[in-house]
Design an enzyme around this catalytic site. Sequence first.
Site, PDB file in Angstrom:
ATOM      1  N   CYS A  85      35.045   4.362 -11.474  1.00 46.86           N
ATOM      2  CA  CYS A  85      33.893   4.991 -12.128  1.00 46.86           C
ATOM      3  C   CYS A  85      34.215   6.447 -12.474  1.00 46.86           C
ATOM      4  O   CYS A  85      35.020   6.708 -13.357  1.00 46.86           O
ATOM      5  CB  CYS A  85      32.660   4.843 -11.228  1.00 46.86           C
ATOM      6  SG  CYS A  85      31.115   5.183 -12.097  1.00 46.86           S
ATOM      7  N   HIS A 199      32.521  -1.082  -9.495  1.00 42.85           N
ATOM      8  CA  HIS A 199      32.804  -0.561  -8.150  1.00 42.85           C
ATOM      9  C   HIS A 199      33.265  -1.653  -7.182  1.00 42.85           C
ATOM     10  O   HIS A 199      32.433  -2.210  -6.463  1.00 42.85           O
ATOM     11  CB  HIS A 199      31.536   0.078  -7.581  1.00 42.85           C
ATOM     12  CG  HIS A 199      31.181   1.373  -8.225  1.00 42.85           C
ATOM     13  ND1 HIS A 199      31.530   2.596  -7.706  1.00 42.85           N
ATOM     14  CD2 HIS A 199      30.517   1.637  -9.373  1.00 42.85           C
ATOM     15  CE1 HIS A 199      31.089   3.565  -8.490  1.00 42.85           C
ATOM     16  NE2 HIS A 199      30.469   3.009  -9.513  1.00 42.85           N
ATOM     17  N   GLU A 201      34.641  -1.207  -4.411  1.00 43.89           N
ATOM     18  CA  GLU A 201      34.424  -0.770  -3.017  1.00 43.89           C
ATOM     19  C   GLU A 201      33.006  -1.077  -2.536  1.00 43.89           C
ATOM     20  O   GLU A 201      32.745  -1.035  -1.337  1.00 43.89           O
ATOM     21  CB  GLU A 201      34.751   0.728  -2.873  1.00 43.89           C
ATOM     22  CG  GLU A 201      33.632   1.684  -3.234  1.00 43.89           C
ATOM     23  CD  GLU A 201      33.412   1.855  -4.731  1.00 43.89           C
ATOM     24  OE1 GLU A 201      33.874   1.000  -5.522  1.00 43.89           O
ATOM     25  OE2 GLU A 201      32.735   2.840  -5.135  1.00 43.89           O
TER      26      GLU A 201
END
Lengths: 232, 80
Positions: A85, A199, A201
């Site tokens: 991002c 994302h 994560e």
Amino acid sequence: MRIGVVTFPGSLDDTDAARAVRFAEAEPVPLWHADRDLRGVDAVILPGGFSYGDYLRCGAIARFSPVMAELVPAAKAGLPVLGICNGFQILCEAHLLPGALTRNAGLRFITRDVRLTVANADTVWTGGYQPGQQLLVPLKSGEGAYAADEATLDELDRTGRVVVRYAGPDRDSAAPNGAARGIAGICDGAGTVVGLMPHPEHAIDPLTGPSADGLGFFTSVVRAFAGAGALG
Amino acid sequence: MARVIVDVMLKPEIHDPQGEAVLSATRRLGFANVTGVRQGKRFEVEIEGPADGVALAAIEELSRELLANPVIEEFSITTG
């Protein structure tokens, strides 16, 4: 394996990135934007957020931070770097990756889970996936539309440097943000520097995310590092 | 002291959703003859000494390195 996670003023997702590193059984190492020091890490993650308040352009100020003065030459020399991002925006501003991220086509900030297709499973960050594998991970960005000139887009396609695409009926209409050719993430020529808008994560644990599909980014680099160690 | 103006615009081929949103508001306001809007940024840069060739060359480098992203934007420099 020790993986650095950089915190800039305005970073939001450094904590989740460090958690993902721990889930992949590596050691997260906090790195600070104002330090000209990578602390000897084996890879670096530039996390999501709004570094320097997104002033000027997303990632434009972070690019000139002291830690980046160390990271740019290290990345060019082969240090694995994952930009997520805002981290992807920083990698583009720093010219470690081509192109730029522009305002979403619909102007709205998009926060939703998106399906991605793995287009390149040969990078150090995606080696654990299968080509064509679908991943469900969150997207949350206002300036996430990947843009580059036609020659650059052709080059990325021709050399397999599109790493993940938004999945949909066809590649040009799949991107929720208007990204060129449905591009969600790309890599450098060596496949060691990867940037993507969604994302991974946030998708490492079904308890806290839509899936565990994103964990593969982190386990891939750990596996690549272990393999390189065994060879070396 | 001199003032140098740097105008930064998205390249024509780059989609400008902000300009389009302004255009649609313009039409709602009844300005029927407005056919297009592109939105950019203006920087007013103050420098020591005169805005001579050396100073303007430095501003051009600053624009290329920081104020504009040449991948998606173009810039123009004027003294004012």
